[in-house]
Write an enzyme that holds these catalytic residues in place. Structure first.
Site, PDB file in Angstrom:
ATOM      1  N   ASP A 498      -1.666  -3.588  -4.135  1.00 36.37           N
ATOM      2  CA  ASP A 498      -0.903  -4.008  -3.182  1.00 36.37           C
ATOM      3  C   ASP A 498      -0.236  -5.782  -3.576  1.00 36.37           C
ATOM      4  O   ASP A 498      -0.475  -6.050  -4.613  1.00 36.37           O
ATOM      5  CB  ASP A 498      -2.384  -5.478  -2.914  1.00 36.37           C
ATOM      6  CG  ASP A 498      -2.923  -5.724  -1.507  1.00 36.37           C
ATOM      7  OD1 ASP A 498      -1.417  -7.073  -1.125  1.00 36.37           O
ATOM      8  OD2 ASP A 498      -4.075  -6.420  -1.159  1.00 36.37           O
ATOM      9  N   ARG A 509     -13.388 -14.374   3.327  1.00 40.51           N
ATOM     10  CA  ARG A 509     -14.192 -12.653   3.974  1.00 40.51           C
ATOM     11  C   ARG A 509     -14.274 -11.556   3.051  1.00 40.51           C
ATOM     12  O   ARG A 509     -14.622 -10.722   2.209  1.00 40.51           O
ATOM     13  CB  ARG A 509     -13.594 -12.300   5.229  1.00 40.51           C
ATOM     14  CG  ARG A 509     -13.904 -12.928   6.150  1.00 40.51           C
ATOM     15  CD  ARG A 509     -12.474 -12.178   7.374  1.00 40.51           C
ATOM     16  NE  ARG A 509     -11.127 -11.970   6.932  1.00 40.51           N
ATOM     17  CZ  ARG A 509     -10.632 -12.661   6.516  1.00 40.51           C
ATOM     18  NH1 ARG A 509     -10.924 -14.109   6.328  1.00 40.51           N
ATOM     19  NH2 ARG A 509      -9.258 -12.111   5.952  1.00 40.51           N
ATOM     20  N   LYS A 522      -4.190 -10.012  -5.998  1.00 42.73           N
ATOM     21  CA  LYS A 522      -5.489  -9.334  -5.148  1.00 42.73           C
ATOM     22  C   LYS A 522      -5.670  -8.354  -5.580  1.00 42.73           C
ATOM     23  O   LYS A 522      -6.726  -8.294  -6.405  1.00 42.73           O
ATOM     24  CB  LYS A 522      -4.945  -8.794  -3.507  1.00 42.73           C
ATOM     25  CG  LYS A 522      -5.157 -11.051  -2.671  1.00 42.73           C
ATOM     26  CD  LYS A 522      -4.838 -10.186  -0.993  1.00 42.73           C
ATOM     27  CE  LYS A 522      -5.239 -11.295  -0.342  1.00 42.73           C
ATOM     28  NZ  LYS A 522      -4.940 -11.146   1.521  1.00 42.73           N
ATOM     29  N   ASP A 570      -3.307  -3.661   6.941  1.00 39.68           N
ATOM     30  CA  ASP A 570      -3.537  -4.835   7.836  1.00 39.68           C
ATOM     31  C   ASP A 570      -2.651  -4.071   9.084  1.00 39.68           C
ATOM     32  O   ASP A 570      -2.142  -5.449   9.567  1.00 39.68           O
ATOM     33  CB  ASP A 570      -4.240  -5.838   7.407  1.00 39.68           C
ATOM     34  CG  ASP A 570      -2.650  -6.858   6.584  1.00 39.68           C
ATOM     35  OD1 ASP A 570      -1.428  -6.464   6.346  1.00 39.68           O
ATOM     36  OD2 ASP A 570      -2.953  -7.805   6.257  1.00 39.68           O
ATOM     37  N   ASN A 571      -1.707  -3.485   9.087  1.00 41.98           N
ATOM     38  CA  ASN A 571      -0.420  -3.125   9.991  1.00 41.98           C
ATOM     39  C   ASN A 571      -0.362  -1.262   9.416  1.00 41.98           C
ATOM     40  O   ASN A 571      -0.449  -1.600   9.387  1.00 41.98           O
ATOM     41  CB  ASN A 571       0.680  -3.626   9.397  1.00 41.98           C
ATOM     42  CG  ASN A 571       1.810  -3.296   7.919  1.00 41.98           C
ATOM     43  OD1 ASN A 571       2.532  -2.507   7.550  1.00 41.98           O
ATOM     44  ND2 ASN A 571       0.983  -3.902   6.913  1.00 41.98           N
ATOM     45  N   CYS A 626      13.492 -14.547  29.411  1.00 44.09           N
ATOM     46  CA  CYS A 626      13.367 -15.996  31.303  1.00 44.09           C
ATOM     47  C   CYS A 626      12.239 -16.401  30.734  1.00 44.09           C
ATOM     48  O   CYS A 626      12.255 -17.969  30.807  1.00 44.09           O
ATOM     49  CB  CYS A 626      14.038 -15.047  32.017  1.00 44.09           C
ATOM     50  SG  CYS A 626      13.673 -14.421  32.823  1.00 44.09           S
TER      51      CYS A 626
END
Length: 1051
Positions: A498, A509, A522, A570-571, A626
């Site tokens: 990570d 969490r 991490k 997470d992606n 726009c």
């Protein structure tokens, strides 16, 4: 987790913990209230931002006032308590009258071998308290009485006899207000939950979703009335929903706030159960919004529910008949334990037979509900493994029950009604287990061995696992793997990677981290914490992002040596990459994800299931440029614009300034070469920063911010409405300002408006930071001095301009319009820039500000929320507070511990199968769950798509290999033998051969690897023996045939 008001609470909490550890029994509610009095109901928004995005402030405040009892501190109780402490209830009291055994170390991560012999509850207090000092954690030992229960809003029992549970539930059910009662058990690969929240329980929000809305296009004068909405977005209304109307012109009777019922809901219209024939005729405008009324649920007490359980909450429809049998099985086990004062012995035929006989006996008393058949094989598995509390089951049910407690204490989300049963018997090894395989070995894994046998345990300990990510999912996975004994032998290895560092918002969490770990990697912190849970864990922590750029780290040898890969990402981009590597190296991939109370798991098993990339969610719909810049109609549009302006003013423009100052010649040359509208705009912004808008004092920053306010929220709106007046028509004769467009009005500045003044101060502070100007203390909060400083600014009068072009086309991608004079204008700007730069002091540079959402002291969100809300005020869009603005502009993914725990528990039940081997696709399970509703949808994975050609067939998992240092011609001939005509061969992004290019035929007699080296600049690393090429083929009928990747083994 960081404490709230630590200086007030810590001493009293410590005293109370000493009392419980000394064995003096429970902490009374009065003592707890006194110790927590300093806490109040304030919410640390930096810490709880992801949880607040799920629950909201009111729910969090209700949680802060809730006292919860958790009885039974084996693995399940520990998991429930962990989730509640992370959620932030007021207090958690742990009860257990048993002592720690080595057996418990299979599932309770708070315990170590040093705790064996101590009371379970007391052994857990200190480590649970470390998770959140704002929650009072205490222990209660000895016998539990009904009087003890009166101190709590919710009580949870994980190891209690049925008779005792009925006694306690009757008491809880009869109290005023009722005490929420939850009984849950994990017995081997089987689990159960029962909830009783009292005779009448009010659910304030049944699903946690934002109310659906629609923009009205027309309403008929009819009975029932037809409401049509703009086709920007599909409506999410369902038949029976209640809705209210606002901002309707003409048919103003609907603006009375009265909820009305929807029927015949369609994607862009619905009928309203209302007679509007006498109402005024609809003219324009209108917002329709779903109303979510509270729901009252009547729970049966446990005694009544046992004999009349009603419908069971289903999870796996391939096991439709299973819940009634498990309802029976748990009663039979309770009778066995009551009569023999022990659990069945794993593998004992006599004990298993006795449980089966009890089940048959109870079934015979059921009358109309009697089961016609009893699956004795299933009951055998149930009884044999019933003493074991397996970590994955504890994690899964700990998530479910933890969420039910939150519901009971807050009224947020729909409770589980009333029984839920689950089993994962498919996780058992394919080969039958002999009784001798299940015997304990005086090991911390004995509970797991009693279910799966020692052979599988050895496989788990020797497993070589790659885990990608160590955030919320990663922390849960590491804890689970350590307790399961994964990679815990000399031959096992867990590689964790990570590239992220720990932030404060992670602590609510990601429970392996503490406040003193903020800023640390991490992966290393998580790995160290996991080794405390199980010192035998062989884990290697890396800080490399798994991507094409790190394939020298995660090379072929690394991948080939793996037994399985666990994603904790997470992606989507990272997931797709890992998926591609798992397909390439044919490794099992265990995938999961969460979004608020929702979670999903997907098993990617070589040759058995489709891969992750085989099915993808549609991309999120983006609002047209726009709309965002000139015609917003919701707060999301305002916040998207606000973040864009923040980054442009405070990050991109200062970065452009520094790019020019660091190398003027190169910068000017690049601008000349580009010669377009974008280069022109960049030069204009740089000149503004260094000349007209250059700040030297804080008052200059105030002036800049005040003039920006006038420009954004007054002048631009005046120009827009001058160009397009309210009565403008389109070329087709329709009103220009028709839905979804909203006609804007300028905001008139007043320093007495706190929101306006706060915005200007925040913007001035950040502007000053970019110039390195000191910030005076008076500027940090709205006050008289600040107002006077802002009122000093002279604001020029605005005169609208003729002929201004404003982008209105939805497909436009740029707001800058090209001009034939761009090159000439750029030359003038360059001359001006060179002149301005001579006036700058030596060493001058700017300090770009990168948006950071998780620091409430940096004024970033103050600026963005202010930008968005002033914009919303222009267009009469409801404004939002800074927290809601942070969720949207910061693109915060809502997250809670409960759904994360459940997802990882489910994945680890699948990991048993993947590592054991030999399982069929029918044995694996994918899951989608929503703890808010609650919904559990479990199903077999989808097999991979099979492609057939003549006698051949293959899937995404296949790779064709050619041995030898062959030429392109030889490769074409090799494919021809398979009935395939290759017309294109590529390597990476380069084309090695195409039959349409005559010059490519000259390459046919060259080696494939040599052509790749020359054309694709492909250097094959020394550790790799092959080269991969993608070949496009046709059959003899000129139909394209998708073939697998071709690997040429040239070494």
């Amino acid at each position: 987790m960081l404490p709230r008001k630590r200086e007030i609470v810590a001493g009293e909490v410590e005293d109370l913990q000493k009392k419980t550890r000394a064995g003096e029994g429970e902490v009374t509610r009065e003592e707890g209230d006194a110790a927590m009095a300093g806490r109040g109901n304030e919410i640390d928004e930096d810490l709880h931002s992801r949880q607040l995005a799920v629950y909201g402030r009111e729910t969090m405040k209700r949680l802060f006032g809730s006292n919860v009892l958790v009885s039974g501190l084996q693995g399940l109780g520990a998991e429930i308590a962990k989730n509640l402490v992370l959620a932030g209830v007021k207090s958690v009291t742990l009860h257990d009258d048993g002592n720690v055994e080595l057996w418990d170390l299979s599932s309770n991560f708070f315990l170590s071998e040093n705790d064996v012999g101590q009371n379970r509850a007391q052994a857990c207090v200190q480590k649970l308290q470390e998770l959140n000092n704002a929650v009072l954690v205490s222990a209660l030992t000895g016998d539990l009485t009904k009087e003890h229960l009166s101190k709590f809003q919710a009580v949870v029992f994980t190891d209690i006899s049925l008779d005792k549970a009925i006694e306690f539930d009757d008491y809880c059910h009869s109290q005023q207000p009722p005490i929420a009662f939850i009984k849950s058990e994990v017995r081997g690969l089987f689990g159960s939950v029962f909830c009783d929240f009292g005779p009448e329980f009010t659910v304030l929000d049944v699903d946690g979703e934002e109310p659906h809305t629609g923009i009205v296009a027309s309403i008929s004068n009819d009975n029932p009335a037809l409401v049509s909405c703009v086709d920007d977005e599909r409506l999410e209304f369902q038949d029976g929903d209640l809705v209210v109307f606002s901002e309707v012109h003409g048919m103003t009777e609907l603006n009375d706030g009265k909820p009305r019922k929807v029927k015949n809901a369609r994607p862009y219209s619905f009928f309203l159960e209302e007679d509007t024939s006498s109402f005024g005729a609809y003219v324009r405008g209108g917002i329709v919004t779903q109303v979510k009324p509270p729901k009252v649920i009547k729970f049966k007490p446990l005694k009544e529910a046992m004999s009349e359980p009603g419908e069971f909450l289903m999870s796996d429809f391939s096991k439709f008949e299973r819940p009634p049998l498990l309802h029976l099985a748990f009663q039979a086990l309770d009778k066995f334990r009551t009569e023999l004062s022990r659990f069945p012995v794993a593998g004992s035929t006599d004990d298993v037979q006795r449980v089966i006989e009890y089940a048959i006996s109870i079934n015979d008393t059921l009358g109309d509900r009697k089961l016609e058949e009893i699956d004795k094989k299933l009951l055998h598995h149930f009884a044999s493994g019933s003493r074991a509390v397996l970590n994955p089951m504890a994690a899964m049910f700990g998530g479910i029950v933890g969420q039910e407690v939150v519901k009971a204490c807050s009224g947020k989300f729909h409770p589980l009604y009333q029984f839920f049963y689950f089993d994962s018997v498919e996780s058992l090894p394919v080969d039958p287990l002999e009784p001798g395989d299940l015997k304990p070995k005086n090991s911390r894994y004995d509970a797991q061995i009693s279910v799966f046998g020692s052979k599988l345990q050895n496989k788990l300990e020797e497993a070589k696992i790659f885990m990608v990510g160590s955030g919320a999912l990663g922390c849960e996975f590491l804890k689970n793997l350590a307790l399961m004994g994964i990679s815990c032998s000399q031959n096992g290895n867990l590689t964790l990677t990570d590239d992220d560092v720990i932030e404060k918002s992670n602590l609510s969490r990601q429970f392996l981290f503490r406040d003193w770990n903020i800023g640390q990697p991490k992966s290393t912190v998580a790995a160290t914490a996991a080794m405390v849970i199980n010192p035998k864990l062989h884990v290697e922590a890396l800080q490399n992002r798994a991507s094409p750029e790190t394939e020298n780290v995660f090379n072929d040898a690394f991948w080939e040596n793996l037994d399985a890969v666990v994603n904790a990402l997470d992606n989507v981009t990272a997931r797709m990459y890992i998926d591609s590597r798992c397909v390439y190296f044919q490794k099992p991939l265990l995938e999961s994800g969460t979004l608020g109370a929702k979670c999903n798991t997907q098993m990617v098993i070589p040759h058995l299931t489709e891969n992750y990339g085989a099915s993808r969610d549609p991309p999120e719909k983006q609002a047209p440029m726009c709309t965002v810049h000139s015609f917003p109609h919701n707060i999301d549009h305002c916040l998207t614009w606000a973040r864009s302006e923040f980054e442009g003013l405070l990050e991109k423009t200062p970065t452009e300034v520094n790019a020019f100052l660091s190398n003027p010649t190169t910068y000017i040359s690049a601008a000349r070469t580009a010669g377009d509208a974008q280069a022109r705009d960049q030069l204009e912004r740089v000149i503004e920063c260094l000349d007209r808008d250059k700040c030297e004092t804080f008052q200059d920053s105030i002036t800049w911010a005040r003039l920006k306010f006038e420009d954004y929220f007054s002048n631009r709106v005046k120009q827009l409405t001058f160009t397009f007046p309210e009565d403008s028509m389109t070329s087709s004769g329709a009103p220009f300002w028709s839905a979804p467009k909203r006609f804007p009005r300028p905001v008139e500045f007043s320093s007495s408006d706190q929101s306006q003044l706060s915005f200007i101060l925040a913007a001035a502070i950040l502007r000053a930071e970019t110039f390195g100007i000191p910030i005076p203390e008076w500027a940090k909060t709205p006050n008289k001095l600040a107002a006077e400083a802002v009122d000093k600014v002279i604001v020029p009068d605005f005169q609208p301009k003729q002929g201004v072009k404003i982008v209105t086309h939805e497909k436009a991608t740029s707001l800058s319009s090209a001009s034939v004079d761009d090159a000439a204008v750029i030359e003038e700007l360059i001359a001006k820039l060179e002149e301005v730069s001579k006036t700058l002091p030596s060493g001058f540079h700017m300090n770009p500000i990168q948006f950071e959402k998780d620091d409430d002291t940096n004024f970033h969100m103050d600026v963005i929320a202010g930008f968005a809300n002033m914009r919303a005020r222009n267009y009469s869009i409801p404004e939002v507070d800074k927290l809601k603005a942070k969720f949207i502009a910061g693109r915060i993914i809502p997250a809670i511990a409960t759904s994360t725990a459940m997802a990882t528990g489910l994945v680890c039940l699948e990991l048993y199968k993947a590592l054991a081997g030999g399982h069929k696709v029918e044995d694996y399970r994918n899951t989608f769950a929503n703890l808010a509703i609650p919904l559990f949808s479990i199903a077999e994975p989808v097999p991979p798509k099979t492609i057939k050609h003549q006698e051949l067939s293959w899937t995404v998992w296949d790779r064709w290999t050619v041995t030898g240092n062959i030429t392109l011609r030889e490769l074409l001939e090799w494919l021809k033998e398979k009935g395939l005509n290759a017309y294109s061969i590529s390597c990476g992004t380069s084309l090695l051969y195409n039959s349409m290019f005559p010059r490519h035929k000259e390459r046919l007699d060259r080696k494939v690897v040599d052509v790749a080296r020359e054309v694709a600049k492909m250097e094959v690393p020394s550790y790799r023996r092959h080269l991969d090429v993608v070949v496009a083929c046709e059959d003899d009928d000129d139909n394209d045939v998708d073939i697998p990747l071709v690997s040429v083994y040239f070494r």
